[in-house]
Design a protein around this motif. Sequence first.
Motif, PDB file in Angstrom:
ATOM      1  N   CYS A 171       3.877  -5.228 -20.553  1.00 61.84           N
ATOM      2  CA  CYS A 171       3.758  -4.918 -19.127  1.00 61.84           C
ATOM      3  C   CYS A 171       2.313  -5.115 -18.670  1.00 61.84           C
ATOM      4  N   ILE A 172       2.120  -5.810 -17.546  1.00 67.43           N
ATOM      5  CA  ILE A 172       0.757  -6.125 -17.099  1.00 67.43           C
ATOM      6  C   ILE A 172       0.465  -5.643 -15.683  1.00 67.43           C
ATOM      7  N   ASP A 173       1.441  -5.036 -15.017  1.00 69.85           N
ATOM      8  CA  ASP A 173       1.230  -4.604 -13.639  1.00 69.85           C
ATOM      9  C   ASP A 173       0.724  -3.161 -13.618  1.00 69.85           C
ATOM     10  N   ARG A 174       0.186  -2.746 -12.483  1.00 70.72           N
ATOM     11  CA  ARG A 174      -0.220  -1.351 -12.322  1.00 70.72           C
ATOM     12  C   ARG A 174       0.967  -0.544 -11.794  1.00 70.72           C
ATOM     13  N   SER A 175       0.830   0.769 -11.799  1.00 66.49           N
ATOM     14  CA  SER A 175       1.884   1.644 -11.306  1.00 66.49           C
ATOM     15  C   SER A 175       2.175   1.361  -9.836  1.00 66.49           C
ATOM     16  N   ILE A 176       3.448   1.351  -9.483  1.00 66.05           N
ATOM     17  CA  ILE A 176       3.828   1.121  -8.090  1.00 66.05           C
ATOM     18  C   ILE A 176       3.270   2.219  -7.200  1.00 66.05           C
ATOM     19  N   VAL A 226       0.339   3.533  -7.375  1.00 67.79           N
ATOM     20  CA  VAL A 226      -1.029   3.147  -7.020  1.00 67.79           C
ATOM     21  C   VAL A 226      -1.011   2.094  -5.920  1.00 67.79           C
ATOM     22  N   THR A 227      -0.139   1.105  -6.064  1.00 67.02           N
ATOM     23  CA  THR A 227      -0.052   0.046  -5.057  1.00 67.02           C
ATOM     24  C   THR A 227       0.321   0.624  -3.694  1.00 67.02           C
ATOM     25  N   VAL A 228       1.337   1.474  -3.667  1.00 69.69           N
ATOM     26  CA  VAL A 228       1.785   2.076  -2.405  1.00 69.69           C
ATOM     27  C   VAL A 228       0.698   2.964  -1.820  1.00 69.69           C
ATOM     28  N   SER A 229       0.055   3.766  -2.662  1.00 64.01           N
ATOM     29  CA  SER A 229      -0.989   4.668  -2.176  1.00 64.01           C
ATOM     30  C   SER A 229      -2.153   3.897  -1.571  1.00 64.01           C
ATOM     31  N   ARG A 230      -2.591   2.830  -2.233  1.00 64.73           N
ATOM     32  CA  ARG A 230      -3.707   2.040  -1.714  1.00 64.73           C
ATOM     33  C   ARG A 230      -3.348   1.408  -0.370  1.00 64.73           C
ATOM     34  N   MET A 284      -7.449   2.588  -8.839  1.00 72.49           N
ATOM     35  CA  MET A 284      -7.722   3.827  -8.114  1.00 72.49           C
ATOM     36  C   MET A 284      -6.763   3.932  -6.926  1.00 72.49           C
ATOM     37  N   PRO A 285      -6.217   5.112  -6.666  1.00 69.80           N
ATOM     38  CA  PRO A 285      -5.201   5.238  -5.609  1.00 69.80           C
ATOM     39  C   PRO A 285      -5.753   5.189  -4.189  1.00 69.80           C
ATOM     40  N   TYR A 286      -7.070   5.375  -4.008  1.00 66.47           N
ATOM     41  CA  TYR A 286      -7.644   5.400  -2.659  1.00 66.47           C
ATOM     42  C   TYR A 286      -8.750   4.370  -2.532  1.00 66.47           C
ATOM     43  N   THR A 287      -8.846   3.768  -1.345  1.00 66.92           N
ATOM     44  CA  THR A 287      -9.903   2.794  -1.076  1.00 66.92           C
ATOM     45  C   THR A 287     -10.904   3.321  -0.054  1.00 66.92           C
ATOM     46  N   LEU A 288     -10.572   4.439   0.603  1.00 69.80           N
ATOM     47  CA  LEU A 288     -11.460   5.057   1.590  1.00 69.80           C
ATOM     48  C   LEU A 288     -11.799   6.467   1.128  1.00 69.80           C
ATOM     49  N   SER A 289     -12.495   7.219   1.961  1.00 69.37           N
ATOM     50  CA  SER A 289     -12.791   8.614   1.635  1.00 69.37           C
ATOM     51  C   SER A 289     -11.479   9.392   1.489  1.00 69.37           C
ATOM     52  N   TYR A 290     -11.537  10.483   0.766  1.00 72.74           N
ATOM     53  CA  TYR A 290     -10.317  11.255   0.510  1.00 72.74           C
ATOM     54  C   TYR A 290      -9.674  11.736   1.809  1.00 72.74           C
ATOM     55  N   ASP A 300       0.143  -6.834   4.077  1.00 70.44           N
ATOM     56  CA  ASP A 300       1.149  -6.895   3.015  1.00 70.44           C
ATOM     57  C   ASP A 300       0.678  -7.823   1.911  1.00 70.44           C
ATOM     58  N   THR A 301       0.196  -8.987   2.314  1.00 70.33           N
ATOM     59  CA  THR A 301      -0.220  -9.996   1.347  1.00 70.33           C
ATOM     60  C   THR A 301      -1.406  -9.512   0.519  1.00 70.33           C
ATOM     61  N   ILE A 302      -2.380  -8.888   1.168  1.00 71.03           N
ATOM     62  CA  ILE A 302      -3.546  -8.395   0.436  1.00 71.03           C
ATOM     63  C   ILE A 302      -3.144  -7.321  -0.569  1.00 71.03           C
ATOM     64  N   ALA A 303      -2.354  -6.340  -0.115  1.00 70.33           N
ATOM     65  CA  ALA A 303      -2.016  -5.195  -0.959  1.00 70.33           C
ATOM     66  C   ALA A 303      -1.019  -5.518  -2.051  1.00 70.33           C
ATOM     67  N   TYR A 304       0.004  -6.278  -1.696  1.00 70.82           N
ATOM     68  CA  TYR A 304       1.094  -6.502  -2.644  1.00 70.82           C
ATOM     69  C   TYR A 304       0.989  -7.822  -3.401  1.00 70.82           C
ATOM     70  N   ILE A 305       0.157  -8.748  -2.916  1.00 77.17           N
ATOM     71  CA  ILE A 305       0.015 -10.040  -3.595  1.00 77.17           C
ATOM     72  C   ILE A 305      -1.393 -10.196  -4.171  1.00 77.17           C
ATOM     73  N   TYR A 306      -2.419 -10.304  -3.333  1.00 76.51           N
ATOM     74  CA  TYR A 306      -3.764 -10.617  -3.825  1.00 76.51           C
ATOM     75  C   TYR A 306      -4.283  -9.576  -4.814  1.00 76.51           C
ATOM     76  N   GLU A 307      -4.170  -8.291  -4.460  1.00 75.89           N
ATOM     77  CA  GLU A 307      -4.680  -7.263  -5.364  1.00 75.89           C
ATOM     78  C   GLU A 307      -3.943  -7.274  -6.696  1.00 75.89           C
ATOM     79  N   ARG A 308      -2.645  -7.498  -6.649  1.00 71.15           N
ATOM     80  CA  ARG A 308      -1.881  -7.500  -7.891  1.00 71.15           C
ATOM     81  C   ARG A 308      -2.050  -8.815  -8.658  1.00 71.15           C
ATOM     82  N   ASP A 309      -2.380  -9.905  -7.958  1.00 68.88           N
ATOM     83  CA  ASP A 309      -2.813 -11.121  -8.662  1.00 68.88           C
ATOM     84  C   ASP A 309      -3.997 -10.777  -9.555  1.00 68.88           C
ATOM     85  N   GLU A 310      -4.963 -10.082  -8.954  1.00 70.42           N
ATOM     86  CA  GLU A 310      -6.169  -9.710  -9.679  1.00 70.42           C
ATOM     87  C   GLU A 310      -5.837  -8.790 -10.851  1.00 70.42           C
ATOM     88  N   TYR A 311      -5.026  -7.775 -10.577  1.00 70.83           N
ATOM     89  CA  TYR A 311      -4.763  -6.782 -11.618  1.00 70.83           C
ATOM     90  C   TYR A 311      -3.957  -7.378 -12.768  1.00 70.83           C
TER      91      TYR A 311
END
Length: 269
Positions: free
Chosen positions: A74-79, A81-85, A214-220, A140-151
């Motif tokens: 398995c090479i993906d991150r937890s769903i 984390v993706t949804v939270s970000r 990390m689950p957050y990209t901004l301040s808490y 959608d593309t950034i969060a669900y495609i580009y970031e997960r391409d990287e991960y």
Amino acid sequence: MLFERPVRVRIIEDMGVELIGSVHSLREAARDVLIEVGRFSPDYVCIELFEPLQPTRSIELELVRKRYPDRIVCIDRSIDVTVSRYYSGTSPAVFLSEALVRYFFLPFNVLSTFAFNLRPGIFKKMTGGRFFTFGWSERDTIAYIYERDEYMAGTLAKLIRSGELRGKCAVLVGRRHVPGMTCILKAFHTTGDIGSYYAGGRMHDLFSLEELNMPYTLSYEQSKRNFTVNRITEAILKTVFLLAYVFILFLIIAAILLIATAILLTVLK
């Protein structure tokens, strides 16, 4: 709109890696993926999941897990984390506009999938073997495609560099991930660097697997506020907008059919 073949294959021969991208909901495409994996005869099958037994609606991943249970990586991150970000890092105004686009096109995506699964031969003759996917917005593309391409590509590169993966790897992902992951892996093979690449005509900053997990990209506080508002927005759109929209579409289609029938009967008389 994405209009291309439902299965995409890219081989990075110097690395012994084959990327197989597909539309997860198509039965015939799933069989094609299974055939391609068998032809490549990999030592490992790397999949777009966080853990081996993670529930999934992907037909080809279910088939591959049954066929190659001892080769799965398995090479993906937890769903989560993706949804939270996505929910916490997107402003409510942007989230609303992009969610409206997503739900506007949802019935057309369902219809496209249904038509392909019901009559794949006719569908492919009409489209030249290509498949329609609608409604992917920028966020959608950034969060669900580009970031997960990287991960996913970064995780795979890390496993290869550490020696945990030796031999040939078949990598099963959604078809939108293939171009970006190919660029990342080729860059890694050339530079040995896990963290930078050029993909899709856009130069991305250096990325970190730890940061992408990390689950957050901004301040808490800002993340918490965005997450709450966007969750409420999503719930309202699902229960109110989508139902009303589908009902209106049904009425429009029924009216068109009635008018067409009336015209046909008039002509026949």
